[in-house]
Design an enzyme around this catalytic site. Structure first.
Site, short mmCIF file in Angstrom:
data_model
loop_
_atom_site.label_atom_id
_atom_site.label_comp_id
_atom_site.label_asym_id
_atom_site.label_seq_id
_atom_site.Cartn_x
_atom_site.Cartn_y
_atom_site.Cartn_z
N LYS A 241 3.19 5.91 9.06
CA LYS A 241 3.64 5.18 8.99
C LYS A 241 5.11 5.42 10.22
CE LYS A 241 4.66 2.06 6.51
NZ LYS A 241 3.98 1.32 6.45
N SER A 242 4.06 5.48 10.88
CA SER A 242 4.58 6.35 12.50
C SER A 242 4.90 5.41 13.85
CB SER A 242 4.46 7.77 12.44
OG SER A 242 4.85 8.63 11.78
N THR B 52 1.48 3.95 14.06
CA THR B 52 0.26 3.24 14.64
C THR B 52 0.02 1.64 14.36
OG1 THR B 52 0.00 4.76 13.02
CG2 THR B 52 -1.77 3.72 13.01
N TRP C 18 -10.31 3.33 12.09
CA TRP C 18 -9.73 4.78 11.17
C TRP C 18 -11.34 5.06 11.24
CZ3 TRP C 18 -6.19 0.80 10.70
CH2 TRP C 18 -4.90 0.73 10.68
N HIS D 89 -5.34 9.90 11.11
CA HIS D 89 -4.54 9.60 10.02
C HIS D 89 -4.65 11.20 10.18
CE1 HIS D 89 -2.19 6.40 9.94
NE2 HIS D 89 -2.79 6.14 9.00
N ARG E 110 7.42 9.40 15.12
CA ARG E 110 8.56 9.78 13.96
C ARG E 110 9.32 10.33 13.14
NH1 ARG E 110 8.58 3.96 10.12
NH2 ARG E 110 10.73 3.05 12.02
N SER F 18 10.74 4.04 5.70
CA SER F 18 9.66 3.16 5.60
C SER F 18 8.16 3.83 4.25
CB SER F 18 8.60 3.38 7.13
OG SER F 18 7.96 2.01 6.95
N MET G 75 5.66 -8.78 17.93
CA MET G 75 4.03 -8.47 17.34
C MET G 75 4.29 -9.17 16.03
SD MET G 75 3.00 -4.46 18.28
CE MET G 75 3.01 -4.53 16.31
N LYS H 210 10.63 -3.06 9.67
CA LYS H 210 11.86 -3.61 10.59
C LYS H 210 11.91 -3.70 11.83
CE LYS H 210 15.90 -2.41 7.15
NZ LYS H 210 16.98 -2.25 6.49
#
Length: 285
Positions: A45-46, A48, A77, A100, A122, A130, A224, A249
């Site tokens: 959630k940063s 990716t 991954w 990750h 982040r 998130s 995107m 968002k």
């Protein structure tokens, strides 16, 4: 489903039974890197998904056909099971990968070959926000439960992929710094064109100003979300999450709408303690 049924411990961090198996982790640990491999290293959630669109476009010189395949196939991954069907050893260079895991958990070949790494970070308050919303919706995951309870799990590192603090510090303290680029989600939000330019320079890929602008325009969050491959990259076990829920968002500072004053103060206290020896200047500080 319980946490014990969902997670297991791998080198001190929680990973998913469904996507991490003894076979996939053995493959990861024995993987042979090439010097020109490019790795996107993030805590979940940063940014990716965002990075997995930006970097292929840079490597392809702005050719959008590189985005036609789903994201998990385009920039797989390394530690997860989807890679088994992708014949990674036969892919032409430069190969693009995502991970990750923490720096110290990378395979021996990584430290020997020293491929390039783009480490995207982040603000952890926004990471928490998130993750909280995502885990509420993802059918493959446990509901996070009450927000304050999940907050303490997050701060203690008792969540998927472990502690944000440990993850970020591991990559910031990594050796071979000339092979590594650190950039934040916040920097990319503030000036995406400059961020694209900096990543291209780090990868030593010459791009003219128009190509950089086109890549930045294409990778704006609103654009995107129109690319179906950025949603089809979600593996089958992550069903139950709509596009709007997965790419929610794409902003900074949403934690202010989520955390109570007391929760934000608790977060700040832990952050101050955990990051007291870190000299890196973050965009959110």
């Amino acid at each position: 489903m319980t946490e014990a049924e969902l997670f297991f411990m791998y080198k001190g961090t929680y990973v998913l039974h469904g996507t991490h198996t003894p076979e996939t982790l053995k493959y990861f640990e024995e993987f042979s890197f090439r010097p020109d491999d490019i790795i996107i290293a993030t805590y979940p959630k940063s940014g990716t998904t965002w990075s997995q669109e930006i970097v292929p476009l840079i490597v392809s010189g702005g050719d959008p056909t590189c985005l036609q395949s789903p994201n998990w196939e385009r920039v797989p991954w390394l530690e997860e099971c989807q890679k088994f069907s992708l014949n990674l050893e036969e892919r032409p260079s430069p190969r693009l990968f995502t991970t990750h895991v923490q720096y110290n958990m990378m395979p021996p070949s990584f430290f020997q070959v020293k491929p390039r790494v783009i480490n995207v970070m982040r603000n952890p308050k926004d990471v928490f926000t998130s993750a909280f919303h995502y885990f509420e919706k993802a059918s493959y995951h446990l509901n996070p439960g009450p927000q304050n309870e999940f907050l303490h799990k997050f701060l203690d590192g008792k969540v998927l992929h472990g502690s944000w603090f440990d993850h970020v510090k591991s990559w910031l303290n990594a050796e071979d710094k000339e092979h590594m680029m650190h950039i934040s989600y916040e920097e990319m939000i503030m000036d995406l064109k400059d961020s694209v330019s900096r990543i291209a320079q780090f990868l030593e890929i010459p791009l003219d100003d128009e190509v950089i602008k086109n890549i930045a325009d294409r990778c704006l969050f609103k654009n995107m979300r129109t690319n179906s491959s950025n949603f089809s990259m979600v593996p089958p076990e992550m069903n139950g999450v709509s596009k709007s829920e997965f790419m929610r968002k794409g902003i900074t500072g949403d934690w202010k709408n989520q955390l109570t004053v007391a929760e934000a103060e608790c977060f700040d206290a832990v952050y101050k303690d955990q990051m007291k020896d870190v000299k890196y200047k973050f965009a959110w500080d």
